[in-house]
Design an enzyme around this catalytic site. Structure first.
Site, short mmCIF file in Angstrom:
data_model
loop_
_atom_site.label_atom_id
_atom_site.label_comp_id
_atom_site.label_asym_id
_atom_site.label_seq_id
_atom_site.Cartn_x
_atom_site.Cartn_y
_atom_site.Cartn_z
N CYS A 42 -5.64 -9.55 7.13
CA CYS A 42 -4.23 -9.71 6.59
C CYS A 42 -4.26 -10.36 5.59
O CYS A 42 -4.14 -9.87 4.22
CB CYS A 42 -3.01 -9.57 7.44
SG CYS A 42 -1.41 -9.53 6.69
N CYS A 47 -3.56 -6.93 4.02
CA CYS A 47 -2.23 -6.84 3.48
C CYS A 47 -1.62 -7.63 2.21
O CYS A 47 -1.36 -6.82 1.57
CB CYS A 47 -1.24 -7.34 4.65
SG CYS A 47 -1.61 -7.15 6.32
N LYS A 50 -3.66 -6.53 -0.88
CA LYS A 50 -3.53 -5.04 -1.37
C LYS A 50 -2.07 -5.12 -1.85
O LYS A 50 -1.83 -4.16 -2.71
CB LYS A 50 -3.70 -4.26 0.14
CG LYS A 50 -3.19 -3.01 0.01
CD LYS A 50 -2.79 -2.05 1.26
CE LYS A 50 -1.60 -2.91 1.80
NZ LYS A 50 -1.18 -2.40 3.11
N TYR A 176 -4.06 5.60 6.02
CA TYR A 176 -3.00 4.99 5.32
C TYR A 176 -3.82 3.88 4.22
O TYR A 176 -3.40 3.94 2.86
CB TYR A 176 -1.84 3.98 5.85
CG TYR A 176 -2.69 2.73 6.56
CD1 TYR A 176 -2.74 1.45 5.84
CD2 TYR A 176 -3.04 2.84 7.96
CE1 TYR A 176 -3.30 0.37 6.46
CE2 TYR A 176 -3.49 1.53 8.28
CZ TYR A 176 -3.75 0.44 7.75
OH TYR A 176 -4.15 -0.75 8.04
N GLU A 180 -3.25 4.45 0.17
CA GLU A 180 -2.70 3.36 -0.61
C GLU A 180 -3.89 3.08 -1.78
O GLU A 180 -3.20 2.87 -2.85
CB GLU A 180 -2.59 2.14 0.36
CG GLU A 180 -1.42 2.24 1.29
CD GLU A 180 -1.13 1.11 2.25
OE1 GLU A 180 -0.08 0.86 2.78
OE2 GLU A 180 -2.18 0.33 2.53
N HIS A 448 27.48 1.36 -2.04
CA HIS A 448 27.52 2.34 -3.04
C HIS A 448 27.66 1.86 -4.46
O HIS A 448 28.18 0.78 -4.56
CB HIS A 448 28.76 3.24 -2.86
CG HIS A 448 28.88 4.64 -3.78
ND1 HIS A 448 27.77 5.59 -3.81
CD2 HIS A 448 29.45 4.73 -4.91
CE1 HIS A 448 28.00 6.22 -4.73
NE2 HIS A 448 28.92 5.89 -5.70
N GLU A 453 22.58 4.02 1.63
CA GLU A 453 23.56 4.42 2.08
C GLU A 453 23.51 5.89 2.69
O GLU A 453 24.35 6.00 3.43
CB GLU A 453 24.67 4.24 1.16
CG GLU A 453 24.65 5.40 -0.22
CD GLU A 453 25.89 5.37 -1.05
OE1 GLU A 453 26.93 5.46 -0.57
OE2 GLU A 453 25.72 5.38 -2.32
#
Length: 459
Positions: A42, A47, A50, A176, A180, A448, A453
């Protein structure tokens, strides 16, 4: 019998670091061995670097979008050497930070590869030491299929150290990591071709999510070649030539090729056979793929040898950093903190930092139907252009989806494609984990105007 250590940890990645520090906090004498930079996949080659590349890749789109709001942005360019250097500096800074944390916790760091001699003995740094309990947290490593010419291909490990920005990069793989990096390199200005074996990327994700991301990638200029496999790679004067399985398909020529075709537990050379530790075989489908092995564990991370445990990617359960950390802490709590508990692998949220970004938690629509039948599942879905793009002219869309038990109204899964998906789904994951119903979502007042939302206004 007297041991040198109460706990010896092999591997200073996310799981090993978390377990060692937690065990030491309970008063255990702990050592941890690591042959590479402290921090594991990681921090060092996953992670963190990246995600920094993801951030860097998104500036060109922001420069373009700014014009819709009246900003005049001049000529821009990327200093590649600066880009990769500052990322590498940050990786080293974080690695040193983890070393400091170990020292503060009272954990002895041994900068060496370790291997098992027997159930209580470890060979490390040219000597043998003993431990009452041993934790294996060695993570995984990228693999390349056995296809002619694969010696010309790099893996995700090398993506962070490319000497120059590729003009054209070809990416093999639909997971992934491949997705990515395809989006990162396209955002940085490269021509990108991605070759996938089936019709869609990201097997295992919700089908709507897979469709939406793939179409978004194509919209942003990534050339996706579906239903094909690479059969050979050759060096030619123009670069590297990829021959594809479709007979009438023209070969792809690129200057860099990334194999993002999966990862395997990094169990070679650990001496697992010396300690009688069982492995679980799993086959990767496709031409040129071989069988890989993971360490077999029970719900408490215990291997076939009662005093030896394993956590993280080397067990090949859910290969995510927060999962490895959670498994490591649960192990330490159970074995040293008098708090017996197993890490809960249900409703683990995850994200794909693609462009467009995606995040998900809970069950996919197909999984829910398989468990409850089609009549037992209700789907709520919204697809719209976010307010931000009302002035930019971009055609980017946001997709949001809830998978609901039709009888109990419990929300079984939440999925999203669009900007800030990971940040939004992280909050939604709390509700899904707690067992919130669609009525609970409906009773929540939205903020909002915001994209988030929509999760509480779907009808």
């Amino acid at each position: 019998m007297t041991f040198d250590y109460d706990l010896f940890v092999i591997g200073a990645g996310s799981g090993g670091l978390a377990a060692s520090k937690r065990a030491a906090s309970y008063g255990a004498k702990v050592a941890i061995a690591e042959e590479s930079l402290v921090g594991g996949t990681c921090v060092v080659r996953g992670c963190i670097p990246k995600k920094l590349m993801v951030y860097g890749s998104r500036f060109p789109a922001l420069f373009h979008d700014a014009a819709g709001y009246g900003w005049q942005v001049g000529e821009t360019s990327l200093d590649w050497q600066h880009f990769i250097t500052v990322i590498d500096n940050e990786v080293n800074r974080l690695s040193q930070l983890h070393i400091n944390f170990l020292a503060k916790a009272g954990v002895e760091l041994i900068p060496s590869r370790a291997a098992l001699v027997d159930p209580h003995t470890i060979e490390v740094d040219g000597r043998k030491v003993t431990a009452e309990k041993i934790l294996i947290a060695v993570g995984g490593r990228p693999i390349k299929p056995d296809i002619p010419g694969m010696e010309h291909v790099i893996t995700s490990n090398e993506m962070f150290h490319l000497p120059e920005k590729p003009k054209h990069i070809a990416i093999i793989g639909a997971g992934y990591i491949g997705v990515e990096f395809a989006c990162i390199m396209r955002g940085l200005g490269c021509e990108v071709t991605q070759i996938i074996r089936k019709d869609l990327i990201l097997r295992g994700f919700d089908r709507d999510i897979r469709n939406e991301i793939q179409q978004g990638m194509i919209h942003h200029g990534i050339h996706v070649i579906a239903d094909n496999v690479v059969t050979a790679i050759d060096r030619v004067p123009e670069g590297l030539k990829l021959t594809l399985s479709e007979q009438d398909r023209e070969p792809v020529v690129a200057d860099v090729i990334l194999a993002a075709t999966g990862r395997t537990p990094y169990v070679e050379g650990l001496g697992l056979e010396n300690a009688g530790i069982d492995l679980v075989p799993s086959s990767l489908e496709g031409p040129g793929y071989s069988t890989t092995n993971a360490i077999a564990v029970n719900e408490f991370g215990q291997t076939s040898q009662p005093n030896i445990f394993a956590v993280g990617d080397c067990t090949d359960r859910i290969n995510l950093t927060p999962v490895a950390i959670g498994e490591g802490r649960a192990f330490a709590d159970t074995e040293f903190g008098n708090l017996r508990r197993a890490f809960n692998h249900e409703t683990v949220a995850s994200a794909v930092f693609s462009t467009p970004e995606a995040a998900t938690v809970g069950m996919t629509e197909d999984d829910a139907i398989a468990q409850l039948s089609e009549d037992g599942v209700k789907i709520y879905r919204a697809r719209f252009r976010p307010l931000f793009h009302s002035l930019t002219g971009a055609a980017d869309k946001t997709l949001m989806k809830l998978v609901v038990n039709a009888q109990t109204e419990r929300v079984l899964g939440a999925h999203m494609v669009g900007e800030y998906s990971a940040e939004i789904i992280q909050g939604v994951a709390i509700a899904v984990t707690m067992g919130a119903t669609k009525k609970d979502f409906d009773a929540t007042v939205g903020i909002h105007p915001s994209t988030a939302e929509e999760f509480v206004t779907m009808r």
